[in-house]
Enzyme design. Structure first.
Site, short mmCIF file in Angstrom:
data_model
loop_
_atom_site.label_atom_id
_atom_site.label_comp_id
_atom_site.label_asym_id
_atom_site.label_seq_id
_atom_site.Cartn_x
_atom_site.Cartn_y
_atom_site.Cartn_z
N ARG A 1 2.06 -10.55 10.21
CA ARG A 1 3.38 -9.91 10.28
C ARG A 1 4.47 -10.86 9.79
NH1 ARG A 1 1.89 -5.74 9.41
NH2 ARG A 1 -0.07 -6.86 9.13
N LYS B 1 0.82 -1.22 0.00
CA LYS B 1 0.00 0.00 0.00
C LYS B 1 0.85 1.27 0.00
CE LYS B 1 -0.85 0.41 4.98
NZ LYS B 1 -0.13 1.68 5.15
N THR B 2 1.99 1.26 0.69
CA THR B 2 2.85 2.44 0.69
C THR B 2 3.38 2.70 -0.71
OG1 THR B 2 3.50 1.98 2.98
CG2 THR B 2 4.89 3.51 1.74
N GLN C 1 -7.66 -4.68 9.86
CA GLN C 1 -6.52 -4.27 10.69
C GLN C 1 -6.86 -3.08 11.58
OE1 GLN C 1 -2.48 -4.64 8.82
NE2 GLN C 1 -3.66 -4.81 6.93
N ASP D 1 -3.74 7.73 4.50
CA ASP D 1 -3.28 6.37 4.78
C ASP D 1 -3.89 5.87 6.09
OD1 ASP D 1 -1.90 4.01 4.55
OD2 ASP D 1 0.04 4.83 5.19
N GLU D 2 -3.94 4.54 6.26
CA GLU D 2 -4.45 3.90 7.49
C GLU D 2 -5.82 4.48 7.88
OE1 GLU D 2 -3.05 1.37 8.52
OE2 GLU D 2 -0.89 1.48 8.22
#
Length: 724
Positions: free
Chosen positions: A601, A32-33, A249, A218-219
């Site tokens: 993770r 995503k980044t 998340q 973002d997020e």
């Protein structure tokens, strides 16, 4: 360089969808980044948008720095005029320029948490409210929650439904007045005042709406209501609002994050384009299958099908140990075996857990076996404030002349004994050549020119309480003394009524669990042995702090990180999911998301570890396996042999069996060792046995290793090889 080079089809779609609102649902490890930075670069280099007209909002300074570094290589010097940063940083910039429109001087200061607590304490005093009854942290937490939904003091008071809320409203009102007099804003003000600016000054809002042609967030699953409103204002004219996030998340509801922001985005923007980033570049296929099965039971989500071109990988390893000590020993032993086999470095392993209190047994095991570790974004268990406070009280019981412990807790909880009083007390002790405690004994009950009557009485009451503790310590078992100290001192009430009170109380109860190990000793000996143990464990000055060390981290802190190998400890009902979630379907879903975050993770290996018996909230309890384990198909699980199972049973998920039938397996096939035997350890090398004796269901050997010193190892985990 073509901006779209190296992007998969879904990523390209997300980058090229530049007209109108866009919702990018980005699964873990889906890049995503990369998508956000390439989208900005695409807007600048391909669409010709001036960077001055683009805003990109992140949640952490680290994320903002990473985005800026990537953009510099994609769009060169054009980054300078781009508005890039956290919500708080961007709002601070806006208020510096425009704040005078709503009475905020440009040179305002920003108060941190300690500053805020000082203002709350002052507000309580000026409102003639007792800070012992209304703890500043609890008040500050309530004020922060009010600001997260843009409630001003007057509005908060109008909506109050209890006496405590009325108290909060009164303190909140005075708190804001003091901030105003000091030309100060707190962190929540930065967001709330920016929204108030846009609500009340349409001409200011119009300028910003005209300027920002594109807004990226973002997020987005972590935004609260005030942040959501802020973004709606800024994108209100051009409607080019691109949000990136993953409902699966969303794990920060305790910070006022509102999952509805991302779930209802399509209702607020019916014409929104929705792009799913489902290809994972981090994990093996089996890890993704495990994670997908765990999260699928949630209702409040947007379904995704994670997939990867990575290798299929190994099943997750599910391990059941008898106690949290064995759980910790297993983790350390498995890490050492993986390292000795050359499969990973220490730095490639992470141990994750639900609550801070769980780190205690893990830290002790890593220290005991000499395995380097680091506790990320947290405080070592025995260095946590509440743990040190209780230890300080107990040290004063054992040694009333301990001036360091005295100064630490004499006003914790608050007894009206401030710094000025302590300075006078120290001066009196020095002039009379006595300890600070003895100087307190000499205070005149009615007060004098040095101490006012109220202060004098507080000092004498504290001495009387310590004398009571000392007298009772000669007759009470250690745990009974522990309970007396935290109750009689008021520390229990002080902790539970404060911010993060339940979590901090869990740490106190974890310390009580340690004290239980010394409860069978005679009263004076038990306290002395306990204090010596906790002092030695917390002395980790000799611990190797090199970069190659295992990461210990809570699941909340682990979000956004990745490791080749992940251990999740405490896979039991009551721990993960946490017992506080049992009565709330919404909180239970967040616990499941937390487990999902932990699993995703990992790159190559996942260990889900639990203990049959665990010290929880100061008591030893038998726990059931986490209900989340039931959702993992058997073909994705590699179970350990810590427990007896009937091999004639069909191949089904073992966690759908009757859990009460599980019994610990005895330790078998351990090497017979005696003093003088030569052994070899995968990490410590060659050594000589000093002693070996039975300890509960195991054997414990003391071994002198060449170059590594003397180690105490449990044979069922140490994997020692006899040589010579």
């Amino acid at each position: 360089m073509d901006i779209l080079d190296g992007l998969n089809p879904a990523q390209r779609e997300a980058v090229e969808a530049i007209g109108g609102p866009v919702l990018i649902l980005a699964g873990p490890g889906s890049g995503k980044t990369r998508v956000i930075t390439h989208r900005v670069a695409y807007l600048v280099r391909v669409c010709g948008v001036n960077p001055h007209r683009i805003m990109a909002v992140t949640f952490t300074n680290k994320a903002a720095r990473e985005m800026e570094e990537r953009l510099r290589s994609l769009v060169s010097g054009s980054v300078e005029s781009l508005t890039l940063g956290t919500f708080h940083a961007i709002c601070a910039r806006i208020l510096r320029r425009e704040g005078e429109e709503i009475g905020i001087a440009p040179k305002f200061v920003i108060y941190d948490e300690d500053d805020q607590l000082s203002v709350v304490k002052r507000s309580l005093e000026e409102c003639q409210l007792d800070p012992k009854q209304y703890t500043p942290r609890a008040i500050l937490s309530a004020i922060s929650a009010a600001k997260s939904v843009t409630l001003a003091p007057s509005e908060y008071l109008q909506r109050s439904h209890s006496y405590f809320e009325e108290v909060v409203g009164r303190v909140y009102e005075r708190y804001q007045q003091i901030l105003g007099q000091s030309n100060a804003l707190d962190f929540d003000d930065l967001l709330m005042k920016a929204v108030q600016l846009f609500r009340n000054k349409p001409e200011v809002l119009s300028r910003y709406q005209s300027r920002y042609l594109h807004v990226l967030v973002d997020e987005f699953q972590d935004t609260n209501l005030v942040q959501y409103e802020l973004m709606k204002h800024l994108a209100g004219k051009h409607r080019n609002l691109c949000v990136v996030g993953d409902p699966d998340q969303s794990i920060y509801s305790w910070r006022s994050a509102d999952l509805r922001n991302i779930l209802n985005f399509e209702k607020d923007y019916p014409d929104a384009s929705v792009v799913l980033l489902e290809q994972n570049y981090r994990s093996t296929q089996k890890i993704l299958q495990v994670a997908s099965n765990v999260i699928a039971a949630n209702r409040e989500r947007k379904p995704k099908k994670l997939w990867t071109e990575n290798e299929e990988g190994d099943p997750v390893t599910v391990v059941e140990t008898y106690t949290e000590q064995e759980e910790a020993q297993y983790v350390v032993g498995e890490v050492e075996q993986l390292v000795s086999q050359g499969k990973v470095r220490l730095a490639e392993c992470a141990v994750m857990f639900r609550t801070n209190a769980q780190s205690r047994a893990l830290e002790e095991a890593f220290i005991r076996y000499g395995t380097p570790y680091k506790l990320v974004a947290g405080t070592r268990f025995y260095e946590r404030r509440e743990v040190k406070d209780v230890i300080a009280y107990l040290r004063l019981v054992q040694n009333p002349q301990d001036s360091v412990s005295l100064m630490r807790v004499i006003n914790v909880p608050g007894r009206g004994i401030g710094q000025q009083t302590l300075s006078k007390l120290s001066s009196q002790a020095r002039s009379r050549g006595v300890s600070q405690l003895d100087a307190m004994r000499l205070v005149e009950p009615g007060g004098n020119s040095v101490f006012a009557p109220r202060i004098a009485q507080s000092l004498l009451d504290f001495v009387k309480m310590l004398d009571e503790f000392a007298a009772r310590s000669r007759e009470l078992k250690l745990v009974e003394l522990f309970d007396l100290v935290v109750e009689r001192s008021g520390y229990k009430k002080y902790i539970l009524e404060g911010d993060s009170g339940e979590e901090r109380w869990e740490n106190v109860m974890e310390l009580r669990t340690v004290a239980q190990d010394y409860n069978d000793l005679p009263p004076p000996e038990g306290l002395a042995a306990f204090l010596e143990k906790v002092t030695l464990v917390s002395d980790v000055d000799g611990l190797d702090q090199s970069k190659d060390s295992v990461t210990l981290i809570t699941l909340h802190q682990a979000k956004g990180l990745e490791f080749p190998v992940v251990f999740i400890a405490g896979m039991e009902d009551g721990v993960l999911p946490h017992f506080r979630s049992f009565d709330s379907p919404a909180q239970m879903e967040e616990e499941r998301r937390l487990c999902y975050v932990g699993i995703t993770r990992a790159k190559s290996k996942v260990y889900l570890v639990r203990a049959f018996r665990r010290g929880l909230m100061g008591r030893s309890t038998v726990g059931q396996p986490s209900r989340f384990l039931e959702d993992i198909p058997s073909n994705l699980i590699n179970s350990s042999d810590f427990w007896h199972r009937d091999d004639s049973q069909p191949a089904v998920n073992p966690y759908s069996w009757d859990r009460k039938s599980m019994v610990p397996a005895p330790v078998t096939e351990l090497p017979e060792l005696k003093a003088g035997d030569k052994v070899r350890h995968a990490r410590f090398g060659d050594g000589v046995v000093v002693s070996c004796q039975q300890a509960k269901d195991d054997f414990e050997a003391v071994i002198a290793f060449r170059g590594s010193g003397v180690k105490k190892l449990s044979l069922s985990f140490a994997r020692l090889e006899k040589v010579g």
